[in-house]
Design a protein around this motif. Structure first.
Motif, PDB file in Angstrom:
ATOM      1  N   MET A   1     -21.461  -5.249  -1.057  1.00  0.00           N
ATOM      2  CA  MET A   1     -20.152  -4.969  -0.433  1.00  0.00           C
ATOM      3  C   MET A   1     -19.352  -3.943  -1.227  1.00  0.00           C
ATOM      4  N   LEU A   2     -19.967  -3.355  -2.256  1.00  0.00           N
ATOM      5  CA  LEU A   2     -19.278  -2.328  -3.043  1.00  0.00           C
ATOM      6  C   LEU A   2     -19.661  -0.951  -2.520  1.00  0.00           C
ATOM      7  N   PRO A   3     -18.798   0.046  -2.617  1.00  0.00           N
ATOM      8  CA  PRO A   3     -17.442  -0.067  -3.132  1.00  0.00           C
ATOM      9  C   PRO A   3     -16.531  -0.781  -2.140  1.00  0.00           C
ATOM     10  N   LEU A   4     -15.597  -1.508  -2.695  1.00  0.00           N
ATOM     11  CA  LEU A   4     -14.516  -2.025  -1.859  1.00  0.00           C
ATOM     12  C   LEU A   4     -13.467  -0.919  -1.869  1.00  0.00           C
ATOM     13  N   GLU A   5     -13.369  -0.211  -0.738  1.00  0.00           N
ATOM     14  CA  GLU A   5     -12.494   0.967  -0.727  1.00  0.00           C
ATOM     15  C   GLU A   5     -11.038   0.572  -0.576  1.00  0.00           C
ATOM     16  N   LEU A   6     -10.189   1.411  -1.141  1.00  0.00           N
ATOM     17  CA  LEU A   6      -8.755   1.236  -0.980  1.00  0.00           C
ATOM     18  C   LEU A   6      -8.440   1.399   0.499  1.00  0.00           C
ATOM     19  N   PRO A   7      -7.684   0.483   1.069  1.00  0.00           N
ATOM     20  CA  PRO A   7      -7.357   0.654   2.487  1.00  0.00           C
ATOM     21  C   PRO A   7      -6.354   1.791   2.666  1.00  0.00           C
ATOM     22  N   GLU A   8      -6.434   2.438   3.806  1.00  0.00           N
ATOM     23  CA  GLU A   8      -5.419   3.441   4.143  1.00  0.00           C
ATOM     24  C   GLU A   8      -4.169   2.682   4.564  1.00  0.00           C
ATOM     25  N   VAL A   9      -3.090   2.891   3.875  1.00  0.00           N
ATOM     26  CA  VAL A   9      -1.860   2.165   4.233  1.00  0.00           C
ATOM     27  C   VAL A   9      -0.740   3.181   4.444  1.00  0.00           C
ATOM     28  N   ASP A  10       0.295   2.752   5.112  1.00  0.00           N
ATOM     29  CA  ASP A  10       1.437   3.661   5.311  1.00  0.00           C
ATOM     30  C   ASP A  10       2.393   3.566   4.147  1.00  0.00           C
ATOM     31  N   ASP A  11       2.484   2.364   3.583  1.00  0.00           N
ATOM     32  CA  ASP A  11       3.477   2.159   2.537  1.00  0.00           C
ATOM     33  C   ASP A  11       2.776   1.848   1.225  1.00  0.00           C
ATOM     34  N   TYR A  12       2.597   2.867   0.409  1.00  0.00           N
ATOM     35  CA  TYR A  12       1.897   2.663  -0.857  1.00  0.00           C
ATOM     36  C   TYR A  12       2.873   2.618  -2.024  1.00  0.00           C
ATOM     37  N   SER A  13       4.178   2.602  -1.724  1.00  0.00           N
ATOM     38  CA  SER A  13       5.127   2.646  -2.839  1.00  0.00           C
ATOM     39  C   SER A  13       5.195   1.293  -3.533  1.00  0.00           C
ATOM     40  N   PRO A  14       5.295   1.326  -4.838  1.00  0.00           N
ATOM     41  CA  PRO A  14       5.427   0.068  -5.571  1.00  0.00           C
ATOM     42  C   PRO A  14       6.808  -0.517  -5.307  1.00  0.00           C
ATOM     43  N   ARG A  15       6.931  -1.809  -5.432  1.00  0.00           N
ATOM     44  CA  ARG A  15       8.249  -2.423  -5.317  1.00  0.00           C
ATOM     45  C   ARG A  15       8.833  -2.469  -6.721  1.00  0.00           C
ATOM     46  N   THR A  16       9.855  -1.664  -6.961  1.00  0.00           N
ATOM     47  CA  THR A  16      10.486  -1.693  -8.280  1.00  0.00           C
ATOM     48  C   THR A  16      11.823  -2.407  -8.168  1.00  0.00           C
ATOM     49  N   PHE A  17      12.357  -2.758  -9.317  1.00  0.00           N
ATOM     50  CA  PHE A  17      13.544  -3.598  -9.345  1.00  0.00           C
ATOM     51  C   PHE A  17      14.551  -3.033 -10.339  1.00  0.00           C
ATOM     52  N   ASP A  18      15.710  -3.649 -10.364  1.00  0.00           N
ATOM     53  CA  ASP A  18      16.677  -3.336 -11.411  1.00  0.00           C
ATOM     54  C   ASP A  18      15.954  -3.497 -12.751  1.00  0.00           C
ATOM     55  N   PRO A  19      15.892  -2.414 -13.540  1.00  0.00           N
ATOM     56  CA  PRO A  19      15.087  -2.468 -14.765  1.00  0.00           C
ATOM     57  C   PRO A  19      15.496  -3.585 -15.715  1.00  0.00           C
ATOM     58  N   ASP A  20      16.737  -4.036 -15.631  1.00  0.00           N
ATOM     59  CA  ASP A  20      17.199  -5.054 -16.580  1.00  0.00           C
ATOM     60  C   ASP A  20      17.097  -6.468 -16.030  1.00  0.00           C
ATOM     61  N   ASP A  21      16.599  -6.611 -14.808  1.00  0.00           N
ATOM     62  CA  ASP A  21      16.574  -7.943 -14.201  1.00  0.00           C
ATOM     63  C   ASP A  21      15.236  -8.632 -14.465  1.00  0.00           C
ATOM     64  N   ALA A  22      15.227  -9.465 -15.504  1.00  0.00           N
ATOM     65  CA  ALA A  22      13.983 -10.109 -15.939  1.00  0.00           C
ATOM     66  C   ALA A  22      13.499 -11.152 -14.938  1.00  0.00           C
ATOM     67  N   ASP A  23      14.372 -11.614 -14.056  1.00  0.00           N
ATOM     68  CA  ASP A  23      14.005 -12.721 -13.172  1.00  0.00           C
ATOM     69  C   ASP A  23      13.322 -12.288 -11.880  1.00  0.00           C
ATOM     70  N   THR A  24      13.009 -11.017 -11.760  1.00  0.00           N
ATOM     71  CA  THR A  24      12.338 -10.525 -10.559  1.00  0.00           C
ATOM     72  C   THR A  24      10.857 -10.870 -10.606  1.00  0.00           C
ATOM     73  N   GLN A  25      10.168 -10.706  -9.483  1.00  0.00           N
ATOM     74  CA  GLN A  25       8.739 -11.019  -9.380  1.00  0.00           C
ATOM     75  C   GLN A  25       8.018  -9.801  -8.808  1.00  0.00           C
ATOM     76  N   PRO A  26       6.872  -9.428  -9.361  1.00  0.00           N
ATOM     77  CA  PRO A  26       6.196  -8.250  -8.822  1.00  0.00           C
ATOM     78  C   PRO A  26       5.666  -8.475  -7.409  1.00  0.00           C
TER      79      PRO A  26
END
Ligand code: ANZ
Length: 955
Positions: free
Chosen positions: A543-568
């Motif tokens: 089943m390799l390679p497992l290819e990266l899917p084509e997606v519309d939204d590839y942006s990472p979810r980032t947060f307030d840099p000082d907010d330690a209580d966020t979740q990735p």
């Protein structure tokens, strides 16, 4: 600068000009590509070639491959590439089968960030950047075997990155054999009972989840909930190696927090000893070896158990010899045993400074934990004197003397190191001393001070720290260490601890397991799926390679840099169709969820050297015979590896450590014969550039600054000049394209190589480039008639002695310099020879012109190829033999010097014609015939007329 004068061009239509250089260079680059001039044959497979070439000694020469950024190259980037190219060309000319190619390291954050900013898919922008870089690099005439190039984002490549991940996932480290083995062999041990299942049940009694959890404790790639570096500003977790000394992200400089998140890890710690030991046999700069040693951080010491309430607290110490001086203990605030031993109320008479003013131990602990959680490890370890902590209300027993010692929690003890607990010896540890003073704990002297301060700690300002002193105050009922030195005492106490069952000698490492998941889109997907019980399963190889899917939204979810209580949040998780799948993994179709993290950008560079060897193999990551041929162990290289690896020093603990780890796993599992990826490492210096700033401190375009009246001026304003980095933001970037257009690639190559020793940083100076262009013009003129374009050499054996000496000395010197990678001095020697020939004048004898061209060939390959063909050869200069010096012309010519005493000749000396007066006098006075003739008489005067005469007047 270059030749633009029309009259001159008419008089000398065949002069070496920028236009001619451009024409020559493009023509030979096309020719080399078409002919496959730089193809390195393999012993077998689709790149198999001429067995005669394969029978030669081999050289595998490699650069740290580039990241294809959108900014393109400036002249600083190719410094290392040119150097390896010169070296590779020299090796080809000295009879080696040379593998030299270049790929692209193309997954990672910058492409993704750029993609998010511009809305183009990272693959599109990355591929465009690669194309652009390939054009820029091709222009430099680098002799790469292009059949072997690839980018880490090619599915054909990352198929094998995923495959290696699965090898690591499906193996465990056998401590007895000191190597990785397939996990199936561990399962067999559990099944047969050869290895007991912890908890006393048998393997068959365990549920699938329990089995998975147990194996996870052994696998070399495993998911765990340990505290990780969470960087909300980047929206991803990071490896320790990616966090700076002040606890921020190396990329972006955002705060990094400790958070408990389920993440993939690589058990690199299993290899700590081998990673250390095998460094010794590598030919690497000492500074890099030292950085790796420090990063791995091996400490020898002991684990000591302190009994408490029928249980025990285990500490790690490097100084078991100071056990009699342990007057309290400290646990990391997060230590899991803290709650267990914390009593409901403060013991009778507990000191106010120990409680921090809290009513109960539980309250004190909770308040202190909250305070510690907001600090980074670095802040906690800072050298500042104000060590804080609180008493837990519990007492443990020092096993060596039975004394009750109070147990504290304090944030200067880290959970992630040793056992997360220490025995505090305030007399001899500075942090413990500071803390003991702050909370009024007893301090005992057990190592006799050698600095005259005396043995009463009450009079001390600081701990006495020494590994070379005598133990005192360390006698008990069971054992005495008094009078021993530190080393003897460590051995004695460790032996006692082991005998009495109170502890054991141990080795501790600073190295942590490698955090391997990132919450990004632009990376290799994990070939892992989870079943409905949450158990991780490896995808089968089919089943390799497992290819990266084509997606519309590839942006990472980032947060307030000082907010330690966020979740990735992982971009791949937004794609439910891809995430939820029905697969048949061998037991019928079932529903699974895919892992949605991606691998860190280091994964692709962990093994790329291996793929260069056999890039099109669809059956294996590399054929074992091909791997053994190029990288296998041999004399002087007990672990094998690449013959030369050139790159920047900034990769000391990231890429270079990870790549070594993967090599060792693949080696242990029998996939490769080499146990090290890179035998010889060379760090090139940086090309720096002047930064000019106006009175506001703003950088002004360097190209437009004028130098006059001892100062620098930009648009009529005086500006300051400082040496700095080259780059767009400092407005001082010079591109290789500009220099190639102005003078040609050969000139650029020569200039970069001539600037100084390769490992030293050097300032770029565009105005100095013309010097190397003039060298090539004189070289050309020495062989070609500028009016007709015909070669001017003559076929004659009659060569003057001076020219033969100049030629053979140059051959001898350049050979040694190229082998030793002293490219700057090699160029100086070529220049000297060429100047000699220019001065000599007249048509050159062919027997001089040809070796001259061959000397130049590794450095300036295009002009050399052109001259070689003009000299009548039909085969490429690339594979000619490098000239060998005739020793008769290399030794210095000598003259006879007459030594007289009182006017009478006593000796004749053969000396170099250039000998200095001082040296000649010394040589004469040391001559045994002269010593005998003087017979102990003193000397009044020595008259020296170098090199022919020395006249001695005795006293
Ligand atoms: C008693 C002692 C006496 C120590 C003495 C030092 C000097 P390295 O060399 O870096 O391995 N230690 C152990 N675990 C710790 C932790 N989790 N957080 C903070 N400090 C910790 O350092 C090992 C020493 O650092 C250990 O030896 C321990 O203090 C401390 F005169 O134990 B020592």
């Amino acid at each position: 600068m270059s030749e633009t004068n029309p009259a001159a061009a008419e008089a000398a239509p065949h002069r070496y000009t920028a236009a001619l250089a451009a024409e020559i260079e493009a023509r030979w680059q096309d020719f080399w590509d078409a002919e496959g001039t730089y193809a390195a044959p393999n012993p077998k497979g689709d790149l198999a070639g001429d067995p005669e070439v394969v029978a030669r000694p081999k050289k595998f020469i490699m650069d740290m491959f580039p990241y294809p950024s959108g900014a393109g190259l400036h002249v600083g980037h190719p410094l290392g590439y040119i150097a390896t190219d010169v070296y590779a060309r020299f090796q080809r000319m000295t009879g080696h089968n040379v593998l030299h190619t270049l790929g692209f390291d193309a997954f990672g954050l910058p492409a993704e960030q750029y993609a998010v900013q511009t809305g183009t898919h990272p693959r599109v922008s990355t591929e465009a950047n690669i194309k652009n870089m390939q054009v820029q690099l091709r222009r430099l005439g680098l002799g790469h075997d292009k059949r072997r190039s690839f980018a880490t984002i090619d599915p054909d490549y990352y198929k094998w990155t995923q495959w290696i991940f699965l090898q690591i996932f499906n193996s465990w480290y056998d401590q007895d054999a000191q190597k990785a083995r397939p996990i199936s062999e561990l399962v067999a041990q559990f099944e047969s009972g050869e290895r007991p299942v912890p908890g006393g049940r048998s393997w068959s009694e365990l549920s699938s989840v329990e089995r998975a959890d147990l194996l996870s404790e052994y696998r070399l790639a495993y998911a765990s909930d340990a505290p990780v570096n969470w960087c909300p500003g980047l929206g991803t977790v990071l490896a320790n190696e990616e966090v700076t000394a002040d606890g921020r992200s190396e990329r972006g400089n955002f705060p990094v927090f400790k958070a408990k998140l389920r993440q993939w890890n690589m058990r690199i710690t299993a290899y700590a000893d081998r990673l250390l030991d095998d460094l010794d046999a590598l030919d690497w700069p000492e500074a890099i070896k030292l950085q790796q040693r420090n990063w791995i951080g091996r400490s020898e010491g002991a684990r000591v158990d302190f009994p408490i309430d029928g249980e025990k607290i285990t500490v790690f110490t490097t100084r078991p010899d100071t056990l009699f001086g342990a007057t309290y203990m400290v646990l990391a605030p997060e230590h899991p045993l803290v709650e267990k031993f914390t009593p409901d109320a403060w013991p009778e008479g507990t000191h106010e400074v120990w409680t921090g003013g809290h009513a109960t131990p539980a309250e004190a602990v909770a308040a202190y934990r909250a305070q510690a959680a907001s600090k980074s490890d670095v802040e906690r370890q800072a050298e500042a004197k104000d060590k804080t902590g609180v008493f837990t209300g519990a007492y443990a027993t020092n096993p060596v003397n039975g004394q009750k010692v109070p147990v504290f929690i304090a944030d200067y003890v880290l959970m992630g190191y040793g056992t997360g607990a220490i025995m505090a010896v305030p007399g001899h540890d500075t942090r413990d001393f500071a803390f003991a003073r702050a909370v009024e704990l007893p301090i005992v002297c057990v190592v006799e001070p050698t600095d005259g301060r005396g043995t009463d700690p009450a009079t001390w300002d600081d701990a006495f720290v020494s590994h070379d002193a005598k133990i005192v105050n360390s006698s008990g009922e069971h054992i005495s260490l008094d009078g021993l030195n530190v080393t003897e005492a460590k051995a004695r106490i460790t032996e006692w601890l082991e005998r009495e069952g109170h502890g054991e000698g141990t080795v501790n490492f600073r190295l942590r397991d490698w955090l391997f998941s990132r919450q990004r889109y632009w990376g290799e997907p994990f070939p892992i799926v989870y079943d409905e019980d949450g158990v991780a399963h490896a995808l089968p190889e089919s089943m390799l390679p497992l290819e990266l899917p084509e997606v519309d939204d590839y942006s990472p979810r980032t947060f307030d840099p000082d907010d330690a209580d966020t979740q990735p949040e992982t971009p791949l998780s937004r794609n439910e169709d891809w995430v939820n799948v029905t697969l048949d993994l061998g037991d019928g179709p079932k529903k699974y969820r895919r892992e949605t993290n991606t691998m860190p950008n280091w994964a692709g560079s962990c093994w790329y050297e291996l793929r260069y060897l056999d890039p099109h193999n669809s059956e294996k990551l590399v054929d074992p015979e091909i791997e053994r041929y190029w990288m296998g162990p041999r004399e002087g290289m007990p672990h094998g590896g690449v013959d030369l690896y050139v790159g920047g020093a900034e990769h000391a603990v990231l890429h270079l450590l990870y790549a070594r780890f993967w090599s060792k796993v693949l080696h242990d599992l029998g996939h490769i014969s080499s146990a090290e990826p890179f035998h010889k490492l060379f760090n090139q210096g940086m090309i720096q550039a002047y930064v000019y700033r106006d009175s506001r401190g703003i950088a002004v375009p360097a190209a437009e600054v004028e130098e006059r009246d001892g100062g620098y001026w930009y648009q009529g304003e005086r500006v300051t000049r400082l040496l700095g980095k080259m780059g767009k933001s400092l407005k001082n970037a010079v591109t290789p394209d500009e220099i190639c257009a102005e003078y040609g690639a050969d000139t650029l190559r020569l200039y970069e190589m001539a600037m100084g020793p390769l490992d030293v940083s050097r300032p770029w100076d565009t105005r100095a480039v013309v010097g190397q262009f003039r060298l090539l013009q004189r070289l050309w003129r020495n062989i070609v008639d500028e009016a007709t374009g015909e070669v001017t050499v003559v076929d004659t054996d009659d060569v003057d002695e001076d020219t033969l000496r100049a030629l053979h000395k140059a051959i001898d010197g350049v050979r040694g310099d190229l082998e030793g990678m002293r490219f700057n001095t090699a160029i100086a020697k070529v220049t000297e020879l060429n100047n000699h020939l220019t001065k000599r004048g007249g048509p050159l004898p062919r027997s001089v012109a040809e070796p001259l061209v061959l000397l130049v060939a590794p450095l300036a390959p295009h002009i050399a190829e052109e001259l070689w063909r003009k000299l009548g050869h039909t085969d490429s200069v690339v594979h000619q033999d490098f000239p060998v010096a005739d020793p008769a012309y290399v030794v210095d010519e000598t003259v006879t010097c007459v030594v007289q005493i009182k006017g009478k000749v006593k000796a004749r000396l053969e000396v170099s014609p250039g000998i200095s007066e001082d040296e000649l006098e010394k040589t004469a006075l040391a001559d045994e015939r002269v010593v005998a003739a003087l017979d102990g008489a003193g000397i009044r005067k020595v008259i020296v007329r170098a090199p022919k005469l020395v006249n001695i007047v005795p006293a």
